[in-house]
Scaffold this active site. Structure first.
Site, PDB file in Angstrom:
ATOM      1  N   GLY A 208       0.701  -1.238  -0.131  1.00  0.00           N
ATOM      2  CA  GLY A 208       0.005   0.026  -0.196  1.00  0.00           C
ATOM      3  C   GLY A 208       0.887   1.193  -0.053  1.00  0.00           C
ATOM      4  O   GLY A 208       2.080   1.038  -0.392  1.00  0.00           O
ATOM      5  N   ASN A 209       0.167   2.383   0.216  1.00  0.00           N
ATOM      6  CA  ASN A 209       1.083   3.535   0.192  1.00  0.00           C
ATOM      7  C   ASN A 209       0.216   4.543   1.324  1.00  0.00           C
ATOM      8  O   ASN A 209      -0.585   4.312   2.029  1.00  0.00           O
ATOM      9  CB  ASN A 209       0.856   4.185  -1.054  1.00  0.00           C
ATOM     10  CG  ASN A 209      -0.530   4.646  -1.458  1.00  0.00           C
ATOM     11  OD1 ASN A 209      -1.158   5.376  -1.011  1.00  0.00           O
ATOM     12  ND2 ASN A 209      -0.871   4.084  -2.444  1.00  0.00           N
ATOM     13  N   ARG A 210       0.977   5.747   1.568  1.00  0.00           N
ATOM     14  CA  ARG A 210       0.170   6.547   2.781  1.00  0.00           C
ATOM     15  C   ARG A 210      -0.277   7.589   2.519  1.00  0.00           C
ATOM     16  O   ARG A 210      -0.806   8.421   3.282  1.00  0.00           O
ATOM     17  CB  ARG A 210       1.910   7.087   3.283  1.00  0.00           C
ATOM     18  CG  ARG A 210       2.710   6.105   3.752  1.00  0.00           C
ATOM     19  CD  ARG A 210       4.198   6.595   3.841  1.00  0.00           C
ATOM     20  NE  ARG A 210       4.485   7.913   4.502  1.00  0.00           N
ATOM     21  CZ  ARG A 210       5.000   8.071   5.548  1.00  0.00           C
ATOM     22  NH1 ARG A 210       5.085   6.952   6.548  1.00  0.00           N
ATOM     23  NH2 ARG A 210       5.036   9.212   6.061  1.00  0.00           N
ATOM     24  N   SER A 211      -1.250   7.430   1.312  1.00  0.00           N
ATOM     25  CA  SER A 211      -2.108   8.370   1.022  1.00  0.00           C
ATOM     26  C   SER A 211      -3.273   8.330   2.066  1.00  0.00           C
ATOM     27  O   SER A 211      -4.043   7.312   2.272  1.00  0.00           O
ATOM     28  CB  SER A 211      -2.565   8.385  -0.303  1.00  0.00           C
ATOM     29  OG  SER A 211      -3.594   9.070  -0.606  1.00  0.00           O
TER      30      SER A 211
END
Ligand code: CTP
Length: 404
Positions: A208-211
């Protein structure tokens, strides 16, 4: 300057109780609120509640305090009129200019922005009579917030719920800030992707990512306040649904692509604010991947995800559709941004610098809006909402005139 004057019109629906919270939010944030309930609404919430919470009289009829000419004065002196809940009957009266009580008189004399937050059963909302009344009100410059989908009175579920009072308050705050400018995105369908995709490795793990989704949600909230019909494709966000937006929840990049393409078919604008994973695991393990004693972990093979922004830009679903991309860069921010604008083929690219401590999850942002045609716009460090407004300003000048 005195406090901004808000008229809170309340018509006769069970959701009237939620407007007590809206009233609280308005008064506590420094607005002078005059509640104008219809006679029918007093069956749900009594006059004493409105008077006590607002600190102002809450009359229903034009025949009280006649010497003050309230049927004219209240509307004339208002900075904003918000009707929540607005019943089907109230929308019909407002669309046809009837004036048989204090609220309907107020609606005819108000020259300030008017917001309607309808709430009713799905059948009543979908009825052509109601839809035509809503279209009439919108054409005349009123902001009619789409009802939320969910549990209605009784056991039914569907479209027709009054949105969360905190979200209606957010719309009011933005409309007040815009002042008498008519909503400039009325009649436009905008699609916004927000959040970050998650690409599953096994049933419990993902890449995933940190958005956080905050920038995309700020775009959705500001677009609603500017009159647009908003579809918000939300990937793994934990934020409240913006009032008036149709929220479609997705998990992976492939799901996001499907949802965005479907909604984009009749959209005037597509804004890709989501952080879409460029790669996904080549294989999904149906069961949890276990560690094995004495063995190194198996490498994770990745495959490319579709590039939704490039695809939508290259193959526009409608003539004149405006496509906006985002770019989060850590180095050579502007040079990378310009190259990306060309590569993706979108009309606008909003470029910001990111890092461990910058932008992700924060309430503020700083960006440059690059355009395929026209000058670049520097948006100084400030609330994500201010960047969202600057983006809509750039979109609005690129929209083709509406078809009659
Ligand atoms: N985007 C997309 N589909 C993808 C990846 C990104 O639609 N598979 C969109 C994002 O929503 C954003 C823009 O493309 O609007 C920029 O994404 P970014 O990941 O920064 O661009 P990349 O093309 O992946 O470039 P790089 O990884 O080289 O920075």
């Amino acid at each position: 300057m005195g406090k901004p004057k808000v008229v809170l019109g309340v018509s006769g629906g069970i959701a009237a109780y939620k407007s007590c919270e809206l009233l609280r939010l308005l008064t506590e944030s420094g607005h002078d609120v005059r509640v104008v309930p219809t006679a029918a609404s007093l069956n749900f919430v009594g006059e004493a509640t409105w008077a006590a919470l607002s600190g102002n009289p809450a009359s229903t009829e034009v025949w009280e305090t006649v010497h003050e000419v309230p049927h004219v004065r209240i509307g004339q002196s208002a900075d904003l009129v918000v009707v929540a809940p607005a019943t089907a009957d109230m929308l019909a009266k407002a669309a046809h200019g009837l004036a048989d009580d204090l609220l309907t008189n107020t609606l005819l004399t108000a020259r300030c922005p008017v917001v309607f937050a309808p709430a009713m059963h799905t059948e009543m909302w979908e009825h052509p009579a109601t839809q035509e009344n809503v279209a009439t009100l919108r054409r005349r410059g009123a902001l009619v917030i789409e009802p939320a989908v969910g549990r209605l009175t009784g056991k039914d579920t569907g479209k027709g719920r009054l949105p969360d009072p905190a979200e209606i308050y957010e719309v009011c705050r933005r409309v007040l800030a815009r002042g008498v400018d008519e909503p400039d995105l009325v009649g436009r369908h905008v699609v916004i992707s927000a959040g970050g995709t998650r690409e599953p490795l096994d049933p419990v793990r993902f890449l995933g990512n940190r958005s956080s989704g905050k920038q995309g949600y700020a775009l959705a909230r500001t677009a609603v306040a500017r009159g647009a019909r908003v579809t918000l494709v939300a990937a793994n966000t934990a934020l409240a649904d913006p009032a008036g937006a149709d929220v479609v929840r997705v998990g992976t990049a492939v799901q996001l692509r499907e949802a965005v393409l479907e909604a984009a078919a009749d959209a005037d604008v597509v804004v890709m604010a989501a952080a879409v994973a460029d790669f996904r695991p080549a294989e999904y393990a149906g069961g949890k991947i276990k560690k094995k004693d004495g063995q190194d972990p198996a490498p994770v093979a990745l495959v490319r995800n579709p590039d939704v922004l490039a695809e939508i830009s290259a193959d526009r679903a409608r003539d004149g559709q405006v496509v906006v991309g985002f770019a989060a860069e850590t180095d050579d921010v502007l040079a990378n941004g310009r190259a990306k604008l060309l590569r993706k083929g979108c009309d606008l690219l909003v470029v910001n610098e990111v890092g461990e401590t910058r932008t992700f999850g924060s309430e503020e942002n700083e960006a440059v809006i690059l355009a395929s045609e026209g000058p670049e716009i520097q948006v100084p460090y400030g609330p994500k909402e201010a960047l969202a407004e600057a983006i809509w300003d750039q979109v609005a000048v690129r929209l083709q005139p509406r078809r009659a």
